[in-house]
Enzyme design. Structure first.
Site, mmCIF file in Angstrom:
data_model
loop_
_atom_site.group_PDB
_atom_site.id
_atom_site.type_symbol
_atom_site.label_atom_id
_atom_site.label_comp_id
_atom_site.label_asym_id
_atom_site.label_seq_id
_atom_site.Cartn_x
_atom_site.Cartn_y
_atom_site.Cartn_z
ATOM 1 N N PRO A 119 -22.773 -18.635 -57.983
ATOM 2 C CA PRO A 119 -22.703 -19.564 -58.836
ATOM 3 C C PRO A 119 -21.463 -20.453 -58.943
ATOM 4 C CG PRO A 119 -23.154 -17.605 -60.183
ATOM 5 C CD PRO A 119 -22.903 -17.223 -58.805
ATOM 6 N N CYS A 137 -18.113 -15.846 -67.592
ATOM 7 C CA CYS A 137 -17.641 -16.657 -67.462
ATOM 8 C C CYS A 137 -16.395 -16.786 -68.769
ATOM 9 C CB CYS A 137 -18.807 -18.309 -68.350
ATOM 10 S SG CYS A 137 -17.629 -19.460 -68.118
ATOM 11 N N ASN A 161 -11.690 -10.359 -54.300
ATOM 12 C CA ASN A 161 -10.716 -10.464 -52.829
ATOM 13 C C ASN A 161 -11.765 -10.607 -51.338
ATOM 14 O OD1 ASN A 161 -9.331 -8.755 -55.018
ATOM 15 N ND2 ASN A 161 -8.984 -6.779 -54.209
ATOM 16 N N GLU A 175 -14.675 -18.037 -53.253
ATOM 17 C CA GLU A 175 -13.991 -19.563 -53.244
ATOM 18 C C GLU A 175 -14.083 -19.634 -51.294
ATOM 19 O OE1 GLU A 175 -10.432 -21.472 -52.856
ATOM 20 O OE2 GLU A 175 -11.444 -21.556 -54.357
#
Length: 348
Positions: free
Chosen positions: A24, A110, A220, A243
């Site tokens: 998300p 978060c 990672n 990412e």
């Protein structure tokens, strides 16, 4: 991955291990991008984080979040909520179910200031005194006879390994159907959400300590090889990425091929992925902000530009040719300084 005598655990929604999940990501989990990653090996998508109270109470907010409902081609889809009240979460979960969601996920990872001010995310999970409230949110939803979709959670490592195991076990007992563990702790007082690499050994230990709840590992990942190694090291039922998936939407497709012993797939290349994404944007009327790509105040154009910029990053598919080289100080430094996976799950 699990070896002999350590089989994969049962997964919700007919999912099969290993699960390849898109994280998300606020302003980046739009419908067009979900379509793109699904076309390239992603088997589970999450929405960006929605506020449970607004989703439960405001029909216009729900429309911005999920349009007229979840389409068959956009499943399985788990809707992630920021919440700190059991009844509010239950109402939001029922509303998400009515719109076609396959599951609801509670954001307990978060690290941002907004989460601290709103008492949700990692800040809610950070203190053991709040754990009964978190467990009650899961329990109220799982015991609700009208709610037929699973409840899942995403957490960070707690202060200690034993504390993380205790917290995860509490969620398991409350009825959590799937747990995602980001392998870093909440760094109180730090300007960044992470410090150093994720502790995959700790993730593996938590997974091993649980009785039946399946686990996704998170952290990672900078290449397809990292996906394979992460799954092997943690023995989890799947992996969640943020990412690197933004830089390479075909990450999971490449990783699955490596897992089958087929070698690295060089195609599709970055520009091909950009073109494919823009095509999906046209399919979903991305030029019209009435078809909302994010509930967090970003225009569709902003969301699209961010995606295209990340896909053209030098750390995308073109960087994989360096994988066979021995680690260098600069490569290690890049791993340490790259944006945290959880940074993407926040409003800016």
């Amino acid at each position: 991955m699990p070896g002999a005598g350590d089989a994969f655990r049962a997964l919700p929604c007919g999912l099969a291990a290993p699960v390849y999940a898109m994280a998300p990501m606020v302003k980046q989990s739009d419908r067009a991008f979900r379509a793109l990653v699904r076309a390239h090996g992603c088997t589970l998508c999450y929405t960006e984080m929605f506020m449970a109270d607004q989703f439960a109470a405001d029909a216009s907010y729900r429309c911005r979040a999920l349009g007229s409902g979840v389409e068959a081609s956009d499943r399985p889809l788990f809707v992630q909520f920021a919440a700190n009240d059991p009844q509010t979460l239950r109402q939001a979960a029922l509303a998400a179910q009515a719109m076609g969601a396959d599951g609801v996920d509670i954001n307990l990872g978060c690290p941002q200031r907004r989460a601290r001010e709103g008492r949700y995310g990692a800040w809610l999970a950070n203190e053991e005194l709040s754990w009964p409230c978190v467990a009650e949110m899961v329990r109220v939803c799982t015991k609700c006879p009208e709610l037929r979709i699973p409840v899942t959670c995403k957490i960070r490592l707690q202060h200690t390994l034993s504390g993380t195991i205790k917290f995860a076990s509490l969620l398991e007992e409350a009825g959590c159907a799937l747990l995602t563990i980001h392998g870093r702790k909440l760094i109180v007082g730090k300007s960044k959400a992470r410090e150093g690499p994720a502790d995959l050994g700790a993730v593996a230990s938590v997974r091993a300590a649980l009785r039946r709840m399946p686990v996704l590992t998170n952290g990672n990942v900078r290449s397809p090889w990292d996906v394979v190694r992460n799954l092997e090291q943690t023995r989890c039922e799947g992996i969640m990425c943020a990412e690197q998936l933004l830089k390479d939407p075909a990450l999971f497709e490449r990783a699955a091929a490596l897992g089958r012993g087929e070698g690295l797939r060089r195609e599709p290349r970055a520009e091909e992925l950009v073109d494919e994404y823009l095509g999906y944007c046209c399919d979903f009327d991305g030029e019209d902000d009435a078809h909302c790509f994010s509930t967090w105040g970003a225009s569709n154009g902003h969301v699209i530009r961010e995606h295209v910029g990340r896909m053209r990053s030098e750390l995308g598919p073109a960087s994989y040719a360096l994988e066979s080289l021995p680690p260098t100080r600069s490569k290690k430094r890049a791993l340490e300084e790259a944006p945290a996976e959880d940074d993407l799950n926040q409003p800016s």
